[in-house]
Design a protein around this motif. Structure first.
Motif, PDB file in Angstrom:
ATOM      1  N   ASN A  62       0.846  -1.180   0.000  1.00 44.85           N
ATOM      2  CA  ASN A  62       0.000   0.000   0.000  1.00 44.85           C
ATOM      3  C   ASN A  62       0.889   1.241   0.000  1.00 44.85           C
ATOM      4  O   ASN A  62       1.704   1.429   0.899  1.00 44.85           O
ATOM      5  N   ASN A 111       0.313   4.276   0.593  1.00 45.27           N
ATOM      6  CA  ASN A 111       0.075   5.258   1.654  1.00 45.27           C
ATOM      7  C   ASN A 111       0.574   4.789   3.021  1.00 45.27           C
ATOM      8  O   ASN A 111       1.048   5.589   3.826  1.00 45.27           O
ATOM      9  N   THR A 112       0.466   3.489   3.280  1.00 51.16           N
ATOM     10  CA  THR A 112       0.820   2.982   4.613  1.00 51.16           C
ATOM     11  C   THR A 112       2.057   2.092   4.604  1.00 51.16           C
ATOM     12  O   THR A 112       2.556   1.728   5.662  1.00 51.16           O
ATOM     13  N   THR A 113       2.548   1.737   3.412  1.00 53.73           N
ATOM     14  CA  THR A 113       3.658   0.786   3.210  1.00 53.73           C
ATOM     15  C   THR A 113       3.315  -0.612   3.744  1.00 53.73           C
ATOM     16  O   THR A 113       4.177  -1.467   3.845  1.00 53.73           O
ATOM     17  N   GLN A 114       2.048  -0.824   4.111  1.00 49.76           N
ATOM     18  CA  GLN A 114       1.613  -2.133   4.586  1.00 49.76           C
ATOM     19  C   GLN A 114       1.412  -3.063   3.395  1.00 49.76           C
ATOM     20  O   GLN A 114       0.883  -2.664   2.359  1.00 49.76           O
TER      21      GLN A 114
END
Length: 208
Positions: A95, A97-100
């Motif tokens: 992701n 935006n979250t680097t998840q």
């Protein structure tokens, strides 16, 4: 043993090669298929598994392509028997935006398809072995189901998520983690099941 390093350039080379072959597996399917082949109680030689990946190639391909296939095979083999198998990195997306990270269901489906293509034959053979205990049959069926989970149609994933009262992406994340756990122990399970089936002995996987 010297390990052939499977590079990003070789990955790109195999993607290009496989895309240009009729009825060939994708690279992700190939990764799942080779994992199954490497864990198998009856090993295939190079020409056999190459023919299953790229039908009609008859082992005839550019030397660099062949070397890339061999490097991929050795990388997976080392993980399975030495360092611990990890699902390929391309089965997840990040992701922005979250680097998840989260599972890429299409790529997971491709890996599961390749795995089942390589494993179903020997799994079915083991499951009908009269000597095999019920608990080992159950363990083998569970591994087959969980490693092949992502071949399920999307509508079925949606229904499963509803049944468990969780979002679909949560279901996929949970199943991806379970798949990783089963992949890590799959070779050991096949060894135990094969020996206990009475179809194989524990020295070289020769049929009894």
């Amino acid at each position: 043993m010297q390990v052939l390093q499977f590079s990003s350039q070789q990955s790109e080379l195999l993607v290009s090669y496989l895309d240009g072959q009729d009825n060939a597996l994708s690279l992700t399917q190939t990764q799942g298929y080779l994992f199954a082949v490497i864990c198998a109680p009856e090993p295939l030689d190079v020409h056999q598994w190459l023919e299953q990946i790229s039908p009609g190639c008859d082992g005839q391909m550019d030397e660099e392509v062949l070397f890339a296939f061999m490097a991929l095979y050795q990388q997976i083999s080392e993980q399975v028997f030495e360092t611990g198998y990890k699902l390929p990195a391309n089965l997840q997306r990040t992701n922005a935006n979250t680097t998840q990270q989260y599972p890429d269901t299409h790529e997971c489906q491709q890996w599961s398809k390749g795995f089942l293509y390589g494993a179903n034959g020997y799994i079915e053979k083991l499951l009908v072995a009269p000597q095999l205990a019920a608990d080992l049959k159950d363990a083998l069926l569970s591994a087959q189901h969980n490693l092949g989970f992502f071949v399920l149609p999307h509508a079925q994933l949606v229904e499963l998520a509803k049944q468990h009262e969780i979002p679909e992406d949560t279901l996929c994340q949970q199943q991806y983690e379970v798949m990783g756990d089963f992949a890590l122990g799959f070779a050991e399970l096949i060894e135990i099941v094969s020996v206990n089936s009475g179809l194989y002995n524990d020295e070289g996987w020769n049929e009894s």
